[in-house]
Design a protein around this motif. Structure first.
Motif, mmCIF file in Angstrom:
data_model
loop_
_atom_site.group_PDB
_atom_site.id
_atom_site.type_symbol
_atom_site.label_atom_id
_atom_site.label_comp_id
_atom_site.label_asym_id
_atom_site.label_seq_id
_atom_site.Cartn_x
_atom_site.Cartn_y
_atom_site.Cartn_z
ATOM 1 N N ARG A 1 0.836 -1.208 0.000
ATOM 2 C CA ARG A 1 0.000 0.000 0.000
ATOM 3 C C ARG A 1 0.867 1.253 0.000
ATOM 4 O O ARG A 1 0.566 2.235 -0.689
ATOM 5 C CB ARG A 1 -0.927 -0.021 1.219
ATOM 6 C CG ARG A 1 -1.934 1.115 1.226
ATOM 7 C CD ARG A 1 -2.920 0.952 2.369
ATOM 8 N NE ARG A 1 -3.746 -0.235 2.204
ATOM 9 C CZ ARG A 1 -4.671 -0.608 3.085
ATOM 10 N NH1 ARG A 1 -4.852 0.091 4.191
ATOM 11 N NH2 ARG A 1 -5.393 -1.688 2.862
ATOM 12 N N ASN A 2 1.960 1.244 0.753
ATOM 13 C CA ASN A 2 2.858 2.395 0.764
ATOM 14 C C ASN A 2 3.487 2.622 -0.602
ATOM 15 O O ASN A 2 3.673 3.772 -1.029
ATOM 16 C CB ASN A 2 3.959 2.199 1.817
ATOM 17 C CG ASN A 2 3.474 2.470 3.222
ATOM 18 O OD1 ASN A 2 2.451 3.107 3.417
ATOM 19 N ND2 ASN A 2 4.198 1.971 4.208
ATOM 20 N N ILE A 3 3.837 1.532 -1.288
ATOM 21 C CA ILE A 3 4.381 1.650 -2.637
ATOM 22 C C ILE A 3 3.361 2.307 -3.554
ATOM 23 O O ILE A 3 3.698 3.156 -4.386
ATOM 24 C CB ILE A 3 4.787 0.266 -3.170
ATOM 25 C CG1 ILE A 3 5.988 -0.268 -2.374
ATOM 26 C CG2 ILE A 3 5.122 0.329 -4.662
ATOM 27 C CD1 ILE A 3 6.353 -1.697 -2.710
ATOM 28 N N ARG A 4 2.099 1.916 -3.386
ATOM 29 C CA ARG A 4 1.029 2.522 -4.188
ATOM 30 C C ARG A 4 0.919 4.015 -3.886
ATOM 31 O O ARG A 4 0.779 4.845 -4.799
ATOM 32 C CB ARG A 4 -0.285 1.804 -3.872
ATOM 33 C CG ARG A 4 -1.562 2.613 -4.091
ATOM 34 C CD ARG A 4 -1.932 2.804 -5.546
ATOM 35 N NE ARG A 4 -2.990 3.767 -5.688
ATOM 36 C CZ ARG A 4 -4.292 3.518 -5.485
ATOM 37 N NH1 ARG A 4 -4.674 2.318 -5.112
ATOM 38 N NH2 ARG A 4 -5.187 4.460 -5.667
ATOM 39 N N TYR A 5 0.999 4.407 -2.610
ATOM 40 C CA TYR A 5 0.893 5.819 -2.253
ATOM 41 C C TYR A 5 2.058 6.620 -2.812
ATOM 42 O O TYR A 5 1.893 7.772 -3.240
ATOM 43 C CB TYR A 5 0.828 5.973 -0.733
ATOM 44 C CG TYR A 5 -0.463 5.485 -0.118
ATOM 45 C CD1 TYR A 5 -1.606 5.329 -0.884
ATOM 46 C CD2 TYR A 5 -0.549 5.181 1.242
ATOM 47 C CE1 TYR A 5 -2.792 4.871 -0.335
ATOM 48 C CE2 TYR A 5 -1.730 4.732 1.799
ATOM 49 C CZ TYR A 5 -2.847 4.576 1.015
ATOM 50 O OH TYR A 5 -4.017 4.125 1.560
ATOM 51 N N GLU A 6 3.248 6.031 -2.817
ATOM 52 C CA GLU A 6 4.409 6.705 -3.395
ATOM 53 C C GLU A 6 4.197 6.923 -4.899
ATOM 54 O O GLU A 6 4.527 7.990 -5.441
ATOM 55 C CB GLU A 6 5.670 5.884 -3.156
ATOM 56 C CG GLU A 6 6.156 5.899 -1.718
ATOM 57 C CD GLU A 6 7.401 5.057 -1.522
ATOM 58 O OE1 GLU A 6 7.901 4.485 -2.520
ATOM 59 O OE2 GLU A 6 7.886 4.976 -0.378
ATOM 60 N N ALA A 7 3.659 5.901 -5.557
ATOM 61 C CA ALA A 7 3.373 6.028 -6.985
ATOM 62 C C ALA A 7 2.328 7.110 -7.238
ATOM 63 O O ALA A 7 2.415 7.860 -8.222
ATOM 64 C CB ALA A 7 2.901 4.691 -7.546
ATOM 65 N N ASP A 8 1.337 7.209 -6.337
ATOM 66 C CA ASP A 8 0.319 8.260 -6.445
ATOM 67 C C ASP A 8 0.956 9.638 -6.365
ATOM 68 O O ASP A 8 0.597 10.562 -7.109
ATOM 69 C CB ASP A 8 -0.722 8.119 -5.337
ATOM 70 C CG ASP A 8 -1.638 6.919 -5.536
ATOM 71 O OD1 ASP A 8 -1.653 6.371 -6.659
ATOM 72 O OD2 ASP A 8 -2.314 6.527 -4.581
ATOM 73 N N LEU A 9 1.914 9.798 -5.440
ATOM 74 C CA LEU A 9 2.573 11.092 -5.262
ATOM 75 C C LEU A 9 3.389 11.464 -6.489
ATOM 76 O O LEU A 9 3.334 12.604 -6.968
ATOM 77 C CB LEU A 9 3.471 11.054 -4.022
ATOM 78 C CG LEU A 9 4.256 12.335 -3.711
ATOM 79 C CD1 LEU A 9 3.312 13.513 -3.511
ATOM 80 C CD2 LEU A 9 5.148 12.138 -2.495
ATOM 81 N N VAL A 10 4.147 10.512 -7.009
ATOM 82 C CA VAL A 10 4.934 10.756 -8.211
ATOM 83 C C VAL A 10 4.014 11.114 -9.373
ATOM 84 O O VAL A 10 4.292 12.038 -10.151
ATOM 85 C CB VAL A 10 5.779 9.515 -8.565
ATOM 86 C CG1 VAL A 10 6.434 9.679 -9.936
ATOM 87 C CG2 VAL A 10 6.847 9.291 -7.502
ATOM 88 N N ASP A 11 2.914 10.396 -9.477
ATOM 89 C CA ASP A 11 1.935 10.652 -10.530
ATOM 90 C C ASP A 11 1.392 12.072 -10.434
ATOM 91 O O ASP A 11 1.274 12.786 -11.430
ATOM 92 C CB ASP A 11 0.797 9.633 -10.408
ATOM 93 C CG ASP A 11 -0.182 9.710 -11.563
ATOM 94 O OD1 ASP A 11 0.267 9.685 -12.717
ATOM 95 O OD2 ASP A 11 -1.396 9.792 -11.309
ATOM 96 N N GLN A 12 1.092 12.513 -9.207
ATOM 97 C CA GLN A 12 0.524 13.835 -8.985
ATOM 98 C C GLN A 12 1.537 14.936 -9.306
ATOM 99 O O GLN A 12 1.179 16.001 -9.838
ATOM 100 C CB GLN A 12 0.065 13.966 -7.527
ATOM 101 C CG GLN A 12 -0.741 15.222 -7.221
ATOM 102 C CD GLN A 12 -2.115 15.198 -7.873
ATOM 103 O OE1 GLN A 12 -2.699 14.132 -8.034
ATOM 104 N NE2 GLN A 12 -2.634 16.351 -8.245
#
Length: 241
Positions: free
Chosen positions: A147-158
């Motif tokens: 889940r943390n990996i997903r959140y990091e990807a969300d931040l990079v995406d944003q």
């Protein structure tokens, strides 16, 4: 005593007995959520929620975890009259784990998206399981790391991607698009206003890109029951092809 046992096992492996240890490990099925929930006799409640029902509300006491067995759940946060969807969860996921880290109140509101089956596990029961069952702790850690990996990807995406690419990625995530998928249905109950909040853009921009995706055959609008369908071609937007 446990430490000596592990050392002895390692030495046995070096003496040619490793095959027996591997065979024993293969005979023991890996821990999963169903196994975990099945061995909890007290402190667990099986629940059913209909569409749009609130499982818990932001600000309520955080006293338990929830395991989603069937259906989908939406997590949203409200502040100063505004609401933002922060996650959508599917079968096999859990939420409310903040209580284990000392979180006194819920930081978000959890709402059922369609009919859901869940298991609610009391904070004390879950804490005891983490202490007594190493397999449970490992499983929880693995899920939280993912889940943390997903959140990091969300931040990079944003931070770095265009709103068009962010929207495409969000639609794929909301439809739980997998490697073998060709067409998937987006989580029901998600409208363009919700998408605008999640992507961080305006509703008019979302509408513009959705019309573009539809003309290209990347998305398909069904009836009220069918919902929005996502086709594999949408991956080309995320991959920049």
């Amino acid at each position: 005593m446990k430490k000596s046992s592990k050392t002895s096992g390692s030495q046995n492996g070096g003496n040619g007995n490793g095959a027996a240890a591997v065979a024993t490990a293969k005979e023991t099925p890996p821990m999963n959520w169903e196994t975990l929930l099945a061995i909890i006799a007290r402190g667990k409640t099986d629940l059913e929620y209909g569409e749009h029902r609130k499982i818990f509300i932001q600000g309520q006491p955080a006293d338990s975890m929830f395991f989603l067995l069937r259906g989908k759940v939406k997590l949203s946060v409200a502040s100063e009259g505004k609401e933002a969807i922060i996650a959508t969860l599917g079968s096999g996921e859990f939420f409310g784990e903040g209580c284990l880290a000392g979180q006194p109140v819920r930081m978000a509101t959890a709402v059922a998206v369609g009919d859901c089956n869940l298991s609610r596990v009391d904070k004390a029961t879950m804490a005891r399981m983490l202490h007594d069952e190493p397999g449970v702790a490992e499983m929880l850690f693995t899920h939280m790391l993912s889940r943390n990996i997903r959140y990091e990807a969300d931040l990079v995406d944003q931070l770095f991607n265009s709103s068009e690419k962010r929207l495409a990625r969000m639609l794929l995530l909301l439809s739980h698009f997998g490697e073998e998928s060709s067409t998937e249905t987006v989580v029901p109950g998600i409208n363009q206003e919700n998408l605008a909040q999640m992507v961080g853009t305006t509703r008019s921009r979302v509408s513009h890109f959705m019309n573009k995706f539809r003309k290209l055959g990347f998305v398909e609008y069904g009836d009220d029951n069918g919902g929005l369908k996502v086709h594999s071609g949408l991956l080309s937007v995320v991959q920049g092809e």
